[in-house]
Design an enzyme around this catalytic site. Structure first.
Site, short mmCIF file in Angstrom:
data_model
loop_
_atom_site.label_atom_id
_atom_site.label_comp_id
_atom_site.label_asym_id
_atom_site.label_seq_id
_atom_site.Cartn_x
_atom_site.Cartn_y
_atom_site.Cartn_z
N VAL A 109 0.91 -1.15 0.00
CA VAL A 109 0.00 0.00 0.00
C VAL A 109 0.95 1.20 0.00
O VAL A 109 1.46 1.59 1.04
CB VAL A 109 -0.93 0.02 1.24
CG1 VAL A 109 -1.76 1.30 1.25
CG2 VAL A 109 -1.84 -1.20 1.25
N PRO A 110 1.22 1.77 -1.18
CA PRO A 110 2.35 2.71 -1.33
C PRO A 110 2.09 4.10 -0.77
O PRO A 110 2.05 5.11 -1.50
CB PRO A 110 2.57 2.74 -2.85
CG PRO A 110 1.20 2.48 -3.42
CD PRO A 110 0.56 1.50 -2.47
N CYS A 111 1.98 4.18 0.54
CA CYS A 111 1.75 5.48 1.19
C CYS A 111 2.95 6.41 1.04
O CYS A 111 2.83 7.61 1.30
CB CYS A 111 1.40 5.28 2.67
SG CYS A 111 -0.29 4.67 2.92
N HIS A 112 4.10 5.88 0.60
CA HIS A 112 5.24 6.76 0.36
C HIS A 112 4.98 7.70 -0.82
O HIS A 112 5.68 8.68 -1.02
CB HIS A 112 6.51 5.94 0.12
CG HIS A 112 6.46 5.06 -1.09
ND1 HIS A 112 5.75 3.87 -1.10
CD2 HIS A 112 7.00 5.20 -2.33
CE1 HIS A 112 5.88 3.30 -2.29
NE2 HIS A 112 6.62 4.09 -3.05
N ARG A 113 3.93 7.42 -1.60
CA ARG A 113 3.57 8.28 -2.74
C ARG A 113 2.61 9.40 -2.33
O ARG A 113 2.18 10.18 -3.17
CB ARG A 113 2.93 7.43 -3.84
CG ARG A 113 3.90 6.40 -4.42
CD ARG A 113 3.23 5.44 -5.38
NE ARG A 113 4.16 4.36 -5.73
CZ ARG A 113 3.79 3.18 -6.24
NH1 ARG A 113 2.51 2.94 -6.46
NH2 ARG A 113 4.70 2.26 -6.51
#
Length: 197
Positions: free
Chosen positions: A161-165
């Site tokens: 879940v790419p919350c770094h984006r």
């Protein structure tokens, strides 16, 4: 004789019924996890009956295992690196090259709001970024910017879940140094570079 037959028949019928699970059994689940090394640290993938339950990253195997124990205090944990080699290799490959997203069946656990945020974040493609404000609008809760930020901050699925984006509204990094800024910057930069190749 009749009484004996009835008794035997009753016992036979009872043996066909599945044993009742005790409350204690139902409170505990089995999670199997695997660990691999990456350029950003040790990655851990844990899976249960409904899919991947956690994707964690940390400085050492001890750190990620402790993190898993904290998140699932009642679970029976079993390490099997070979069983989860496909998942951990997929994760390491993404970290090293940033060319292909990880694609796990996730067992999302949280409030309905948190799951809504995580599902929206999963739709972000490699090299694509958004802000907490825009993400709040996307899920139809424009006034819930802080709640969106909180859902991202407790996301238990690193990179899956790419919350770094998800960035601050001024497009600056959203992760503080003690919460993974040192990993957010490399992945945002790697994804941008991978798109240009």
């Amino acid at each position: 004789m009749i009484r004996t037959r009835n008794s035997a028949s009753g016992a036979h019928q009872q043996s066909l019924k599945p044993p009742k699970k005790s409350r204690r059994d139902s409170d505990h689940e089995l999670l199997t996890y695997g660990i691999a090394k990456s350029a950003l640290g040790c990655v851990l993938v844990a899976t249960g009956d409904k899919g991947v339950a956690a994707v964690l990253i940390g400085e050492s195997p001890t750190v990620v295992i402790d993190d898993l124990r904290t998140r699932f205090p009642k679970a029976h944990l079993t390490r099997d690196d070979q069983m989860l080699v496909s998942e951990t290799l997929q994760l390491v490959s993404y970290i090293e090259s940033a060319k292909e997203d990880v694609n796990f069946d996730l067992d999302l656990r949280g409030t309905e709001f948190q799951k809504k945020v995580w599902r929206a974040v999963r739709k972000l493609k490699i090299g694509e970024t958004t802000t907490y404000t825009d993400l709040a609008r996307t899920i139809g809760s424009p006034s819930a910017v802080r709640a969106v930020a909180n859902a991202c901050s407790i996301n238990p699925f690193a990179f899956a879940v790419p919350c770094h984006r998800v960035l601050h509204k001024e497009r600056s990094l959203s992760f503080s140094p003690n919460r993974g800024n040192d990993r957010q910057r490399p992945m945002v930069d790697r994804e941008a570079k991978a798109l240009k190749q």
